[in-house]
Design an enzyme around this catalytic site. Structure first.
Site, PDB file in Angstrom:
ATOM      1  N   THR A 197       0.849  -1.204   0.000  1.00 46.51           N
ATOM      2  CA  THR A 197       0.000   0.000   0.000  1.00 46.51           C
ATOM      3  C   THR A 197       0.879   1.246   0.000  1.00 46.51           C
ATOM      4  O   THR A 197       1.972   1.241   0.568  1.00 46.51           O
ATOM      5  CB  THR A 197      -0.897  -0.008   1.250  1.00 46.51           C
ATOM      6  OG1 THR A 197      -1.805  -1.112   1.140  1.00 46.51           O
ATOM      7  CG2 THR A 197      -1.703   1.280   1.382  1.00 46.51           C
ATOM      8  N   GLY A 242       6.160  -0.722  -0.085  1.00 42.78           N
ATOM      9  CA  GLY A 242       6.999   0.448   0.170  1.00 42.78           C
ATOM     10  C   GLY A 242       7.409   0.524   1.630  1.00 42.78           C
ATOM     11  O   GLY A 242       7.160  -0.392   2.418  1.00 42.78           O
ATOM     12  N   LYS A 275       7.079   1.430   8.810  1.00 46.19           N
ATOM     13  CA  LYS A 275       6.004   1.471   7.828  1.00 46.19           C
ATOM     14  C   LYS A 275       4.705   1.869   8.519  1.00 46.19           C
ATOM     15  O   LYS A 275       4.616   1.856   9.733  1.00 46.19           O
ATOM     16  CB  LYS A 275       5.807   0.087   7.186  1.00 46.19           C
ATOM     17  CG  LYS A 275       6.869  -0.246   6.157  1.00 46.19           C
ATOM     18  CD  LYS A 275       6.658  -1.615   5.503  1.00 46.19           C
ATOM     19  CE  LYS A 275       5.306  -1.826   4.917  1.00 46.19           C
ATOM     20  NZ  LYS A 275       4.849  -0.835   3.939  1.00 46.19           N
ATOM     21  N   GLU A 309      -0.208  -5.087   6.171  1.00 42.25           N
ATOM     22  CA  GLU A 309       1.082  -5.200   5.480  1.00 42.25           C
ATOM     23  C   GLU A 309       2.006  -6.171   6.204  1.00 42.25           C
ATOM     24  O   GLU A 309       2.702  -6.967   5.587  1.00 42.25           O
ATOM     25  CB  GLU A 309       1.754  -3.826   5.394  1.00 42.25           C
ATOM     26  CG  GLU A 309       1.064  -2.892   4.414  1.00 42.25           C
ATOM     27  CD  GLU A 309       1.601  -1.472   4.452  1.00 42.25           C
ATOM     28  OE1 GLU A 309       1.454  -0.774   3.445  1.00 42.25           O
ATOM     29  OE2 GLU A 309       2.157  -1.058   5.488  1.00 42.25           O
ATOM     30  N   LYS A 353      14.039   7.620   1.418  1.00 39.23           N
ATOM     31  CA  LYS A 353      13.624   6.743   2.525  1.00 39.23           C
ATOM     32  C   LYS A 353      14.804   6.073   3.227  1.00 39.23           C
ATOM     33  O   LYS A 353      14.622   5.444   4.261  1.00 39.23           O
ATOM     34  CB  LYS A 353      12.671   5.659   2.002  1.00 39.23           C
ATOM     35  CG  LYS A 353      11.461   6.175   1.233  1.00 39.23           C
ATOM     36  CD  LYS A 353      10.519   6.914   2.126  1.00 39.23           C
ATOM     37  CE  LYS A 353       9.269   7.408   1.444  1.00 39.23           C
ATOM     38  NZ  LYS A 353       8.397   6.396   0.901  1.00 39.23           N
TER      39      LYS A 353
HETATM   40  C1  5RP Z   1       1.533   2.232   4.098  1.00 45.64           C
HETATM   41  C2  5RP Z   1       3.010   2.127   4.076  1.00 45.64           C
HETATM   42  C3  5RP Z   1       3.705   2.646   2.873  1.00 45.64           C
HETATM   43  O1  5RP Z   1       4.456   1.623   2.324  1.00 45.64           O
HETATM   44  C4  5RP Z   1       4.615   3.766   3.273  1.00 45.64           C
HETATM   45  O2  5RP Z   1       3.835   4.737   3.926  1.00 45.64           O
HETATM   46  C5  5RP Z   1       5.323   4.377   2.069  1.00 45.64           C
HETATM   47  O3  5RP Z   1       4.392   5.082   1.299  1.00 45.64           O
HETATM   48  P1  5RP Z   1       4.793   5.817  -0.046  1.00 45.64           P
HETATM   49  O4  5RP Z   1       5.206   4.766  -1.021  1.00 45.64           O
HETATM   50  O5  5RP Z   1       3.536   6.533  -0.449  1.00 45.64           O
HETATM   51  O6  5RP Z   1       5.916   6.787   0.267  1.00 45.64           O
HETATM   52  O7  5RP Z   1       3.638   1.643   4.973  1.00 45.64           O
HETATM   53  O8  5RP Z   1       1.011   1.808   5.313  1.00 45.64           O
END
Ligand code: 5RP
Length: 233
Positions: free
Chosen positions: A34, A91, A103, A112, A130
């Site tokens: 997600t 992600g 996360k 997740e 990140k």
């Molecule tokens: C969702 C997550 C996402 O993987 C994390 O927030 C990264 O998000 P993005 O790819 O929009 O930067 O843990 O619960």
């Protein structure tokens, strides 16, 4: 031409998401993460399924990802139809040199984590912003039960953590796909011992799960603003 920062990030996220499709093999059962980077992966996966003979099945870690995959024609299982997955692609909000992660920025940390735990490998897709030396610049999301949530929040504070209940765009308490709340824990100093902090937080009965993803990441695909990628094995 100067490309705005957020669009540069999008290029990096898209590069990581697209590259992850190369790991998908015919017949695999895949966990769909997600977030915006995972969303680029899902788009690329849909395209690959439409333009090649690739056949896969998937489960989603959120309603958002489920809807995106479904509308793209991906074959989706209910999570209770299966007990194991070949691979999850997801992600992260932060990842350090030891591939320890935070996360849950998108609020889907519980599903997740369950889906990643069911998977032979969790492939992580991130843009290079990140990558961190230590976890803790990004607030640590913690999913808690609505029942007695004020007491749970209080217990979190009594353990020395500073946390705030997440709100949605309307200023209401943010509710996860599981019907729970999220406390975002902020810290002035990096988390020195994520394992210990995770265990402490989990010792509170109303805490369901933390956003620490420790020793879960397999290969990591890092996207850059110029569209290139690096892979951390
Ligand atoms: C969702 C997550 C996402 O993987 C994390 O927030 C990264 O998000 P993005 O790819 O929009 O930067 O843990 O619960």
């Amino acid at each position: 031409m100067n490309i705005p920062k957020h669009q540069q990030n999008d290029i990096a996220k898209q590069a990581a998401g697209k590259a992850a499709v190369n790991y998908i093999q015919d017949g695999m059962l895949i966990g769909l993460g997600t977030g915006s980077t995972a969303s680029y992966f899902i788009d690329a996966l849909i395209e690959r399924c439409h333009t090649t003979t690739l056949k896969i099945h998937a489960v989603a870690t959120s309603e958002r990802s489920y809807q995106q995959a479904k509308s793209g024609g991906i074959s989706l299982y209910d999570i209770n139809q299966i007990t194991q997955l070949d691979m999850t692609i997801d992600g992260a909000d932060e990842i350090d040199r030891k591939k320890q992660m935070i996360k849950g920025g998108g609020g889907a940390l519980l599903r997740e984590k369950i889906v990643a735990y069911m998977s032979q490998e969790m492939v992580v897709i991130v843009d290079d912003t990140k990558l961190v030396e230590y976890l803790g610049c990004f607030p640590l999301p913690v999913e808690i039960l609505p029942f007695a949530y004020q007491s749970t929040l209080n217990q979190i504070h009594l353990l020395g953590f500073q946390g705030r209940l997440r709100q949605d765009a309307q200023g209401q308490l943010y509710v996860t796909d599981n019907g729970n709340y999220i406390v975002d824990i902020v810290t002035k100093h990096p988390f020195q011992n994520p394992q210990q902090d995770h265990a402490l937080l989990k010792s509170i009965p109303g805490v369901i799960e933390t956003g620490f993803f420790l020793n879960m990441a397999g290969r990591v695909i890092v996207g850059h603003n110029d569209g290139s990628i690096d892979i951390i094995e």
